[in-house]
Design an enzyme around this catalytic site. Structure first.
Site, PDB file in Angstrom:
ATOM      1  N   HIS A  52       0.814  -1.218   0.000  1.00 16.44           N
ATOM      2  CA  HIS A  52       0.000   0.000   0.000  1.00 16.44           C
ATOM      3  C   HIS A  52       0.847   1.268   0.000  1.00 16.44           C
ATOM      4  O   HIS A  52       0.349   2.344  -0.313  1.00 16.44           O
ATOM      5  CB  HIS A  52      -0.998  -0.010   1.165  1.00 16.44           C
ATOM      6  CG  HIS A  52      -0.415   0.275   2.518  1.00 16.44           C
ATOM      7  ND1 HIS A  52      -0.147  -0.715   3.436  1.00 16.44           N
ATOM      8  CD2 HIS A  52      -0.057   1.431   3.111  1.00 16.44           C
ATOM      9  CE1 HIS A  52       0.334  -0.176   4.536  1.00 16.44           C
ATOM     10  NE2 HIS A  52       0.401   1.130   4.372  1.00 16.44           N
ATOM     11  N   ASP A  72      -0.021  -7.577   1.528  1.00 16.41           N
ATOM     12  CA  ASP A  72       0.410  -6.179   1.612  1.00 16.41           C
ATOM     13  C   ASP A  72       1.936  -6.061   1.675  1.00 16.41           C
ATOM     14  O   ASP A  72       2.473  -5.266   2.434  1.00 16.41           O
ATOM     15  CB  ASP A  72      -0.227  -5.486   2.814  1.00 16.41           C
ATOM     16  CG  ASP A  72      -0.160  -3.965   2.697  1.00 16.41           C
ATOM     17  OD1 ASP A  72      -0.004  -3.464   1.567  1.00 16.41           O
ATOM     18  OD2 ASP A  72      -0.245  -3.279   3.732  1.00 16.41           O
ATOM     19  N   SER A  77       4.863   2.507   7.873  1.00 21.69           N
ATOM     20  CA  SER A  77       4.458   1.337   7.096  1.00 21.69           C
ATOM     21  C   SER A  77       5.599   0.817   6.236  1.00 21.69           C
ATOM     22  O   SER A  77       6.242   1.577   5.512  1.00 21.69           O
ATOM     23  CB  SER A  77       3.281   1.688   6.185  1.00 21.69           C
ATOM     24  OG  SER A  77       2.077   1.668   6.891  1.00 21.69           O
TER      25      SER A  77
END
Length: 522
Positions: A156, A186, A260
């Site tokens: 993402h 992901d 992230s």
């Protein structure tokens, strides 16, 4: 100089506002206000931000192998060893937004601010694009896993990117290309070029990590690269509704938007997780973060490294979890395992001899605790592998051999129901059933070859209604007996009552798939 300051500030703000990092969060309105005030201060004071970078890559650090670090004096030794392996990810792309000011809202001072943002690619309107499309910049984190320049991050973080840059620990920016991504877990693997070997991190064993173990997170929250935080593993096996293939590690080490894709280290300097999400009602860290376990990440990254794609194993069963009543019906003392409710035709499961009503308790020697654990284990099994599947069948364990197929080459949607059938009332359940008719096929959208017994009516306060049965559902089995007629059901129920059973096990084909249920007999 002021224009440069606002260029940098705008990039940082837009990174925080539009980045697809930390999928659970949004920047709060109060945070917007803080940054607007900061922008006004920069205009007034003429703040200049400077970022200088060395001219060459420092490759003196190799992957850390620290052994057990004594943390009584802090984490400095650990951080010094692993920090060169951590990178910042800078992504430019395009997003659709309403026509508004540079901060995403119509503000009284928009015209004033816009003068200082003109010429900044990330903020200036693009006259060649549609009115609601503008350039954006996002930030994330990553870590090097190969000295030749392979970088792990989240899918993402780089999704829909027009261009990607990797910023090394010493500030050098290197263009990156996407070697492969896997949306279901992901994860993404990037590739950068360097004239000399790069420092890299090693994966550790997340399965050996325990609740209470120390962990260290390093990343790029809000654009502040190289930020280090520490904490403990708060929980294991968390399901945060991000798909059936992941059981997350929960941590209390502070991570925020921009973390992230960054690494989660154990105190040996090994990566045991890839930071992925936070839970927060405020948009900021509240001590609940989640990381993808390295046991999953390593398997996915190895496939992306070798081929750029992930090929998942395929067994071809529809399974459900066990509760205490179901476990008792099958003669099990515990509720671990995956109960087979449907076997796809011509699938590896069918060819292996797996049957409806079998309970998968081990797959390739690994214990199966639940349908989720089975899905993870199968998906990470190589195509064409021959594995032993341990089943609980007729009150004993049975081993069968399965040749695992490829999910992409298979129809992973279960086959349509294969059963449903002049209306008779079945007591004590409070439902009326009949053998499937052509009218039933039309009314309930059943397959032309569907056969068996279909539920026609359900009493409003009946046992059947309380257990979620509906008209149009097909009863396929009662106890261990396949049923094709209403009399088949009656015979099985009467026999179970004579045997003193307090409940009956049924396999029911619902509109969304088959599942076992237990109904009380009184």
């Amino acid at each position: 100089m002021i224009k440069l300051a606002f260029s940098i500030f705008s990039n940082t703000y837009e990174s925080m506002k539009t980045a697809n990092t930390m999928p659970f969060n949004q920047v709060s309105r109060s945070t917007h206000g803080i940054f607007r005030a900061f922008a006004a201060f920069c205009l007034t004071a003429g703040v200049l931000l400077i970022n200088s970078a060395p001219a060459s890559v420092d490759s003196s650090h190799a992957a850390a192998d620290l052994g057990e670090v004594n943390i009584s004096d802090g984490f400095s030794e650990l951080v010094e060893a692993v920090k060169p392996t951590v990178v910042n990810i800078s992504v430019t792309g395009s997003v659709k937004t309403p026509r508004s000011g540079p901060f995403g809202e119509n503000m009284p001072f928009d015209d004033f601010f816009r003068r200082f943002f003109e010429g900044v690619p990330e903020m200036a309107p693009d006259q060649d694009q549609a009115p609601n499309v503008r350039k954006t910049m996002a930030v994330g984190s990553g870590f090097i896993v190969d000295p030749d320049g392979l970088v792990v991050t989240n899918h993402h973080v780089i999704e829909n990117a027009d261009s990607i840059e990797v910023v090394l620990h010493n500030g050098i920016r290197i263009p990156a290309t996407v070697k492969g991504t896997d949306e279901r877990t992901d994860l993404a693997l990037l590739e950068i070029e360097s004239d000399s070997p790069l420092p890299y991190a090693k994966f550790g064993d997340s399965d050996a990590a325990k609740v209470g173990d120390w962990v260290v997170a390093i990343g790029n929250p809000f654009g502040f690269g190289g930020t280090t935080t520490s904490g403990i593993i708060s929980a294991r096996g968390r399901d945060i509704q991000q798909g059936s293939l992941l059981d997350f590690i929960q941590i209390d080490a502070s991570i925020n938007r921009g973390n992230s894709g960054g690494p989660l280290f154990n105190i040996r300097g090994e990566v045991i997780g890839v930071n992925n999400a936070i839970y927060s009602p405020t948009g900021g860290n509240v001590g609940i973060g989640f990381a993808i376990p390295s046991s999953t990440a390593r398997e996915i990254i190895d496939q992306l490294k070798s081929s750029g794609i992930v090929e998942r194993g395929f067994l071809g069963v529809l399974v459900q979890s066990l509760d205490e009543e179901l476990a008792e019906s099958f003669g099990l003392e515990a509720t671990e395992g995956a109960l087979v409710a449907q076997v796809n035709p011509d699938s590896p499961a069918e060819r292996a001899g797996i049957r409806v009503g079998d309970i998968i308790v081990k797959f390739d020697g690994k214990p199966v605790d639940s349908p989720r654990s089975l899905a993870r284990i199968v998906s990470l099994t190589s195509e064409n592998s021959k594995v032993i599947v341990t089943l609980w069948r007729d009150n004993a364990e049975v081993n069968v051999f399965a040749d695992i197929g490829n999910l992409q080459a298979s129809n992973d949607q279960p086959e349509a129901p294969a059963a449903s059938v002049s209306m008779d009332r079945i007591d004590p359940f409070g439902m009326s059933v009949r053998v499937i008719t052509s009218q039933d096929r039309e009314n309930y959208n059943l397959e032309e070859d569907a056969e068996g017994v279909v539920i026609i009516e359900i009493g409003p306060d009946s046992i059947a209604a309380e257990n979620g049965l509906r008209p149009g559902f097909i009863i396929e089995r009662v106890g261990n007996q396949e049923v094709l007629t209403v009399q088949d059901i009656r015979n099985q129920v009467e026999q179970l009552i004579k045997d003193g059973r307090s409940s009956v096990l049924m396999l029911v084909q619902r509109f969304d798939g088959a599942s076992f249920i237990t109904l009380p007999l009184s």
